[in-house]
Design a protein around this motif. Structure first.
Motif, short mmCIF file in Angstrom:
data_model
loop_
_atom_site.label_atom_id
_atom_site.label_comp_id
_atom_site.label_asym_id
_atom_site.label_seq_id
_atom_site.Cartn_x
_atom_site.Cartn_y
_atom_site.Cartn_z
N ALA A 285 73.60 -1.04 59.75
CA ALA A 285 74.23 -2.12 60.52
C ALA A 285 75.45 -1.65 61.30
O ALA A 285 75.58 -1.99 62.50
N PRO A 286 76.39 -0.88 60.71
CA PRO A 286 77.50 -0.37 61.52
C PRO A 286 77.04 0.52 62.67
O PRO A 286 77.62 0.49 63.76
N PHE B 63 79.13 -5.11 56.12
CA PHE B 63 79.10 -5.30 57.57
C PHE B 63 78.30 -6.55 57.90
O PHE B 63 77.19 -6.75 57.41
N PRO B 64 78.86 -7.42 58.77
CA PRO B 64 78.23 -8.73 59.00
C PRO B 64 76.94 -8.64 59.81
O PRO B 64 76.89 -8.00 60.86
N VAL B 65 75.93 -9.29 59.30
CA VAL B 65 74.64 -9.42 59.99
C VAL B 65 74.29 -10.90 59.97
O VAL B 65 73.99 -11.46 58.91
N PRO B 66 74.33 -11.59 61.11
CA PRO B 66 74.17 -13.05 61.11
C PRO B 66 72.73 -13.55 61.21
O PRO B 66 72.50 -14.75 61.19
N SER C 278 75.22 -9.20 67.12
CA SER C 278 74.42 -9.57 65.95
C SER C 278 73.67 -8.41 65.30
O SER C 278 73.28 -8.50 64.14
N GLY C 279 73.43 -7.34 66.04
CA GLY C 279 72.57 -6.27 65.54
C GLY C 279 71.15 -6.37 66.06
O GLY C 279 70.31 -5.52 65.75
N MET C 280 70.87 -7.41 66.86
CA MET C 280 69.57 -7.52 67.51
C MET C 280 69.50 -6.59 68.72
O MET C 280 70.45 -5.87 69.02
N GLU C 281 68.39 -6.65 69.43
CA GLU C 281 68.13 -5.70 70.50
C GLU C 281 68.78 -6.09 71.82
O GLU C 281 68.62 -5.41 72.84
N THR C 282 69.57 -7.17 71.86
CA THR C 282 70.08 -7.71 73.11
C THR C 282 70.94 -6.72 73.88
O THR C 282 70.86 -6.62 75.11
N ALA C 283 71.82 -6.00 73.19
CA ALA C 283 72.69 -5.04 73.87
C ALA C 283 71.88 -3.90 74.48
O ALA C 283 72.17 -3.45 75.60
N LEU D 67 66.91 3.13 66.76
CA LEU D 67 67.60 3.12 65.47
C LEU D 67 67.07 4.19 64.50
O LEU D 67 67.80 4.64 63.62
N ALA D 68 65.82 4.57 64.66
CA ALA D 68 65.16 5.43 63.68
C ALA D 68 65.88 6.75 63.42
O ALA D 68 66.01 7.17 62.27
#
Length: 670
Positions: A96-97, A38-41, A145-150, A82-83
């Motif tokens: 990541a998914p 799974f892509p993590v940039p 990206s997987g960051m906290e932005t969403a 996420l925990a």
């Protein structure tokens, strides 16, 4: 039985389709580039994953449980969200998914919040909101990206709804609604700290619309949770890390660099603002003149009385957040991800402006629709570029950081601790204890973040303070960043190189076997020394009130030279330019009496210094010393007999001729 309207169901399906389509547009090319992983940039994504793992293990706010509390997590809330997934078995790469699914849920929630804010506007305004909110590829890159932005975007929407509710609630419920709005604002700041610039104006709006309730009490309810959060965070940082600020702020903000002059700092901020304006608020929005459409919509929302209470704080918050991130030395890197909160706020305000224009008859409907379409469509030209960058960046992280993690995890015997100059994928995916030389991960109360700003030798001084059994036995670093560290303390044993690098710090990540044999034991005092200061050891400097000349002076240096016993010893120090001085305070416990002041320097040409002892404002001792040319392979010690020295005295050493290279000072008595 009354039938439920079909429109809300269709709208939810439409919003979900837009959200999922945008995510897949990034994730599918990323999967193709990473070979199915799974892509993590961004390597920073794994920092959040590591904090989430620690929280799941019962160590919240720790990068690694064995390192203790860390202030290096830029988002307090995201790892906690996420925990539970990690605890339920979505560990390692499988987190990541889940982060991707969470991002979709959060973005759908943002769309639903904006739909609720557009209640009463023409239906078209609600239907165009999802593509308007998700039409900027630069922002979508960050969302995917997987960051906290969403998560930030979802909380932003909920916060705005709470503020509106606080202004419309009946008197008996208004105080509770105000406090709820304040809690949502605090959660927003806990998710992205620069949005503190948004929390203030939002609280003013809540107080302004308090009506029968007192304005001061209303302001306290709206702003109190954010103030309490920031105060508690600062107190925890001070108690557990010896610093009030966050490690990320200490490491990255322009103002924490002790060497920059005010002009240098201003130039750096101007560079950031220029790059952010051009890339994130012009090109990313479609380029002139199309990029102006969003600002016209925001202006329409601010002018309209109905939407002004939300649009004005959104506009001020976007501007304030942008100004705050311009103080970040990394603001114009990592694909401008630090601009994401400001972009999200502007897009929400634009949606409100579109809805308000569309209320104003046929002409308003046409103008609102036209500006909305431009805002949603014009940035689309950037989709191919942003998607390609996302895929290449994901391949970089997978090919370098994740590969290094796998190699380290396979090593036998198991490494004790790995030293890094990044804190992301390597420790998380390898499961190894680690030490982040940049300080974002933290290590108990040692100030690694600040030391990394002062210079790498200052970082090594803190490693010298660690118990020998906890010092890293491996290093996985970019040697181009810290070449002297690699040469002086490492033996190369492996290397991972990537091609087409667009996101990593350098193409080469090299693994070294660490050798700290030139460091002192840390608790071995010098015979006869009643006080000592290890210059460039920030803990020692703080304890002795050490002051070096700044700015543009006092640079940290390091060397490994032969000591009086013939052993090769490392020491770090500072350069004091000619005509400038360093000062330190003698420890309070030292009784008054004659002493010898010993000063360590390295080899080099002749230098003249002046040594002074100050008691209060009075100089009680002064002597000039002429140091001859010195052996460059050995440490040199200058000594001066002082008739009286006592705790609280200030010792000043001035470079009279040539630069003084100061490494260590001792007060000796028989």
């Amino acid at each position: 039985m009354k039938r439920r309207p079909l429109e809300p169901l269709l709208w939810n399906a439409w919003a979900a389709l837009v959200v999922i389509a945008v995510g897949l547009a990034f994730w599918i090319p990323g999967l193709l580039r990473t070979g199915g992983r799974f892509p993590v940039p961004l390597d920073d994504v794994y920092i959040h994953f590591a904090f989430a793992r620690s929280a799941a293990l019962g160590h919240p706010f720790a990068w690694l449980p064995e390192n203790g509390y860390s202030s290096g997590g830029t988002s307090l809330t995201y790892p906690l969200v996420l925990a539970p997934a990690w605890l339920l078995g979505l560990r390692g790469e499988r987190l990541a998914p889940f982060a991707a699914v969470l991002a979709c849920a959060c973005l759908l929630d943002l769309c639903r919040s904006v739909r609720a804010l557009l209640e009463g506007a023409p239906r078209l305004a609600r239907w165009i909101a999802p593509p308007l909110l998700l039409g900027v590829p630069l922002l979508d890159w960050s969302y995917a990206s997987g960051m906290e932005t969403a998560l930030y975007a979802a909380i932003l929407g909920r916060c705005l709804l709470a503020v509106r509710r606080a202004g419309t609630s009946p008197p008996e419920r208004r105080a509770s609604a105000q406090l709820t709005a304040g809690i949502w604002a605090a959660l927003l700041v806990a998710t992205r700290p620069e949005t503190a610039a948004f929390a203030g104006p939002l609280a003013v709006v809540v107080a302004y619309e308090a009506r029968s309730l007192g304005a001061v009490a209303s302001l306290a309810r709206a702003l109190g949770p954010t103030a309490a959060l920031l105060a508690a965070q600062a107190a925890a940082n001070r108690l557990l890390t010896s610093e009030i600020g966050q490690a990320g702020a200490i490491r990255k903000l322009v103002g924490t660099n002790p060497y920059l002059t005010p002009i240098d700092a201003a130039i750096e901020v101007i560079k950031n603002l220029t790059a952010l304006r051009a890339q994130a608020f012009d090109i990313a929005l479609g380029g002139a003149p199309w990029s102006g459409a969003i600002f016209l919509l925001v202006l329409a929302a601010i002018v309209a009385k109905r939407t002004r209470p939300l649009a004005l704080p959104l506009g001020l918050g976007a501007l304030g957040a942008l100004l705050l991130v311009s103080l970040n030395t990394t603001a114009r890197y990592q694909n401008f991800r630090y601009a994401a909160p400001s972009l999200a706020m502007l897009l929400v305000a634009a949606a409100l402006g579109a809805g308000e224009l569309m209320r104003r008859g046929r002409a308003g409907l046409g103008v609102g629709l036209g500006l909305s379409l431009v805002t949603a469509i014009a940035p689309g030209r950037q989709f191919p570029r942003q998607i390609d960058h996302f895929a290449r960046a994901s391949a970089n992280i997978e090919g370098q950081q994740a590969e290094v993690a796998r190699r380290l995890a396979r090593r036998s015997p198991r490494p004790r601790r790995v030293f890094l100059n990044d804190a992301g994928a390597i420790p998380y995916l390898s499961g190894l204890p680690a030490l982040d030389g940049l300080g974002l991960g933290g290590y108990h109360d040692l100030p690694f973040a600040r030391a990394s700003v002062h210079g790498i030798p200052a970082v090594v001084e803190l490693i010298e303070r660690m118990p020998e059994g906890e010092r890293p036995d491996l290093m996985a670093i970019y040697p181009s960043w810290w070449p002297e560290l690699a040469r002086s303390f490492g033996r190369k044993i492996d290397e991972v190189r990537i091609e087409d690098n667009v996101i990593c710090g350098a193409p080469d990540k090299v693994i070294y076997e660490a050798d700290w044999s030139s460091l002192e034991a840390g608790d071995k005092p010098r015979a006869g020394a009643v006080d000592a200061i290890d210059v460039a050891d920030l803990v020692d400097e703080r304890a002795h009130g050490y002051a070096f000349p700044r700015p543009a002076a006092g640079w940290v240096i390091g060397a490994i030279l032969r000591d009086e016993a013939g052993k090769m010893r490392f020491d770090a120090g500072r350069i004091v330019p000619e005509g400038r001085a360093e000062e330190l305070t003698v420890a309070d416990r030292i009784p008054s009496g004659p002493a010898t002041l010993a000063l360590r320097t390295d080899g080099g040409g002749p230098v003249a210094i002046r040594v002074e002892i100050l008691r209060g404002d009075r100089v009680i001792f002064a002597r000039d010393l002429e140091l001859p040319a010195r052996d460059e392979s050995a440490w040199f010690e200058a000594s001066v007999a002082v008739p009286d020295a006592a705790g609280g005295d200030r010792v000043r050493v001035t470079a009279v001729r040539s630069a003084w290279r100061s490494f260590h000072a001792w007060i000796l008595r028989p």
